[in-house]
Scaffold this motif. Structure first.
Motif, PDB file in Angstrom:
ATOM      1  N   LEU A  16      -5.228 -31.534  28.400  1.00 12.77           N
ATOM      2  CA  LEU A  16      -4.784 -30.872  27.135  1.00 12.77           C
ATOM      3  C   LEU A  16      -5.094 -31.897  25.907  1.00 12.77           C
ATOM      4  N   TYR A  17      -5.478 -31.313  24.915  1.00 11.98           N
ATOM      5  CA  TYR A  17      -5.883 -31.934  23.768  1.00 11.98           C
ATOM      6  C   TYR A  17      -4.983 -31.833  22.458  1.00 11.98           C
ATOM      7  N   LEU A  18      -4.949 -30.261  22.383  1.00 12.98           N
ATOM      8  CA  LEU A  18      -4.041 -30.111  21.410  1.00 12.98           C
ATOM      9  C   LEU A  18      -3.554 -28.636  21.481  1.00 12.98           C
ATOM     10  N   GLU A  19      -2.407 -28.367  21.380  1.00 10.34           N
ATOM     11  CA  GLU A  19      -1.508 -27.145  21.580  1.00 10.34           C
ATOM     12  C   GLU A  19      -1.702 -26.302  20.243  1.00 10.34           C
ATOM     13  N   SER A  20      -1.655 -24.984  20.483  1.00  8.34           N
ATOM     14  CA  SER A  20      -1.384 -24.044  19.452  1.00  8.34           C
ATOM     15  C   SER A  20      -2.505 -24.221  18.442  1.00  8.34           C
ATOM     16  N   VAL A  21      -3.784 -24.314  18.678  1.00  4.52           N
ATOM     17  CA  VAL A  21      -4.739 -24.290  17.593  1.00  4.52           C
ATOM     18  C   VAL A  21      -4.855 -23.117  16.886  1.00  4.52           C
ATOM     19  N   ASP A  22      -4.906 -23.395  15.459  1.00  2.00           N
ATOM     20  CA  ASP A  22      -5.202 -22.277  14.533  1.00  2.00           C
ATOM     21  C   ASP A  22      -6.733 -22.399  14.257  1.00  2.00           C
ATOM     22  N   ILE A  23      -6.947 -23.665  13.434  1.00  2.00           N
ATOM     23  CA  ILE A  23      -8.407 -23.844  12.831  1.00  2.00           C
ATOM     24  C   ILE A  23      -9.213 -24.725  13.859  1.00  2.00           C
ATOM     25  N   LEU A  24     -10.481 -24.148  13.884  1.00  2.00           N
ATOM     26  CA  LEU A  24     -11.605 -25.128  14.592  1.00  2.00           C
ATOM     27  C   LEU A  24     -12.629 -25.032  13.688  1.00  2.00           C
ATOM     28  N   TYR A  32     -13.450 -30.461  14.039  1.00  2.00           N
ATOM     29  CA  TYR A  32     -12.128 -30.557  13.480  1.00  2.00           C
ATOM     30  C   TYR A  32     -10.990 -29.703  14.062  1.00  2.00           C
ATOM     31  N   LEU A  33      -9.925 -29.797  14.343  1.00  2.00           N
ATOM     32  CA  LEU A  33      -8.892 -28.821  14.776  1.00  2.00           C
ATOM     33  C   LEU A  33      -7.541 -29.052  13.932  1.00  2.00           C
ATOM     34  N   ARG A  34      -6.875 -27.770  13.765  1.00  2.00           N
ATOM     35  CA  ARG A  34      -5.579 -28.047  13.010  1.00  2.00           C
ATOM     36  C   ARG A  34      -4.654 -26.942  13.904  1.00  2.00           C
ATOM     37  N   SER A  35      -3.402 -27.306  14.283  1.00  2.00           N
ATOM     38  CA  SER A  35      -2.679 -26.716  14.954  1.00  2.00           C
ATOM     39  C   SER A  35      -1.800 -25.646  14.006  1.00  2.00           C
ATOM     40  N   PHE A  37       1.182 -25.996  13.467  1.00  2.00           N
ATOM     41  CA  PHE A  37       2.340 -26.661  13.184  1.00  2.00           C
ATOM     42  C   PHE A  37       1.695 -27.678  12.063  1.00  2.00           C
ATOM     43  N   GLY A  38       0.581 -27.640  11.671  1.00  2.00           N
ATOM     44  CA  GLY A  38       0.020 -28.703  10.762  1.00  2.00           C
ATOM     45  C   GLY A  38      -0.565 -29.885  11.376  1.00  2.00           C
ATOM     46  N   GLU A  39      -0.792 -30.118  12.771  1.00  2.00           N
ATOM     47  CA  GLU A  39      -1.164 -31.405  13.358  1.00  2.00           C
ATOM     48  C   GLU A  39      -2.476 -31.233  13.373  1.00  2.00           C
ATOM     49  N   GLN A  40      -3.471 -32.185  12.908  1.00  2.00           N
ATOM     50  CA  GLN A  40      -4.762 -32.252  12.872  1.00  2.00           C
ATOM     51  C   GLN A  40      -5.322 -33.329  13.698  1.00  2.00           C
ATOM     52  N   LYS A  41      -6.665 -32.913  14.417  1.00  2.00           N
ATOM     53  CA  LYS A  41      -7.364 -34.031  15.283  1.00  2.00           C
ATOM     54  C   LYS A  41      -8.867 -33.600  14.950  1.00  2.00           C
ATOM     55  N   VAL A  42      -9.445 -34.794  15.217  1.00  2.00           N
ATOM     56  CA  VAL A  42     -10.888 -34.800  14.996  1.00  2.00           C
ATOM     57  C   VAL A  42     -11.648 -35.118  16.499  1.00  2.00           C
ATOM     58  N   PHE A  43     -12.195 -34.182  17.095  1.00  2.00           N
ATOM     59  CA  PHE A  43     -12.533 -34.554  18.473  1.00  2.00           C
ATOM     60  C   PHE A  43     -14.138 -35.070  18.358  1.00  2.00           C
ATOM     61  N   ASP A  44     -14.559 -36.076  18.887  1.00  2.00           N
ATOM     62  CA  ASP A  44     -16.098 -36.350  18.743  1.00  2.00           C
ATOM     63  C   ASP A  44     -16.602 -35.758  20.122  1.00  2.00           C
ATOM     64  N   GLY A  45     -17.355 -34.452  19.840  1.00  2.00           N
ATOM     65  CA  GLY A  45     -17.751 -33.902  20.822  1.00  2.00           C
ATOM     66  C   GLY A  45     -18.059 -32.335  20.303  1.00  2.00           C
ATOM     67  N   ALA A  46     -18.373 -31.489  21.354  1.00  2.00           N
ATOM     68  CA  ALA A  46     -18.659 -30.270  20.935  1.00  2.00           C
ATOM     69  C   ALA A  46     -17.789 -29.286  21.782  1.00  2.00           C
ATOM     70  N   VAL A  47     -17.803 -28.065  21.421  1.00  2.00           N
ATOM     71  CA  VAL A  47     -17.223 -26.872  21.980  1.00  2.00           C
ATOM     72  C   VAL A  47     -17.852 -26.488  23.296  1.00  2.00           C
ATOM     73  N   ARG A  48     -17.375 -26.472  24.505  1.00  2.00           N
ATOM     74  CA  ARG A  48     -17.763 -26.156  25.609  1.00  2.00           C
ATOM     75  C   ARG A  48     -17.802 -24.556  25.941  1.00  2.00           C
ATOM     76  N   GLU A  49     -16.415 -24.152  25.863  1.00  2.00           N
ATOM     77  CA  GLU A  49     -16.355 -22.731  25.837  1.00  2.00           C
ATOM     78  C   GLU A  49     -14.908 -22.198  25.263  1.00  2.00           C
ATOM     79  N   ILE A  50     -14.875 -20.910  24.660  1.00  2.00           N
ATOM     80  CA  ILE A  50     -13.498 -20.654  24.305  1.00  2.00           C
ATOM     81  C   ILE A  50     -13.576 -19.400  24.769  1.00  2.00           C
ATOM     82  N   SER A  51     -12.309 -19.046  25.454  1.00  2.00           N
ATOM     83  CA  SER A  51     -11.933 -17.864  25.975  1.00  2.00           C
ATOM     84  C   SER A  51     -10.622 -17.300  25.053  1.00  2.00           C
ATOM     85  N   LEU A  52     -10.893 -16.437  24.051  1.00  2.00           N
ATOM     86  CA  LEU A  52      -9.585 -15.829  23.600  1.00  2.00           C
ATOM     87  C   LEU A  52      -8.592 -15.212  24.299  1.00  2.00           C
TER      88      LEU A  52
END
Lengths: 62, 62
Positions: A16-24, A32-35, A37-52
């Motif tokens: 688990l890296y970040l819960e309740s992501v809104d923006i990617l 760049y990810l933002r939850s 709740f306003g928490e922001q993180k920047v991950f040095d990598g790429a998207v592997r897969e998204i399943s909504l």
């Protein structure tokens, strides 16, 4: 709610890296990810897969 | 439901590309998408931004 959790895939596991992501947003080779709740993180990598339907964003290091 | 619609950003506009996306997966420099209904598309470009609260995936050509 329609947010998803972000995980980092490493050695066959998803950590688990970040819960309740809104923006990617890819930015300068990073993710760049933002939850909800306003928490922001920047991950040095790429998207592997998204399943909504599974509320799951999987990232991985390059 | 927690799927999102995918749009292609072009000349300042967002054009609908695929509705009710479940899966998004980068593959060999392209973006593979699959909808809730099994429709599959491969977009030759990248993710520009995703907002899950807005149910919106925005893609753009490279």
């Amino acid at each position: 709610m329609c947010e998803a959790n972000a995980y980092v895939y490493e050695n066959g596991k998803e950590i688990l890296y970040l819960e309740s992501v809104d923006i990617l947003k890819p930015e300068a080779g990073k993710i760049y990810l933002r939850s909800l709740f306003g928490e922001q993180k920047v991950f040095d990598g790429a998207v592997r897969e998204i399943s909504l339907l599974n509320h799951k964003i999987v990232l991985e290091k390059k």
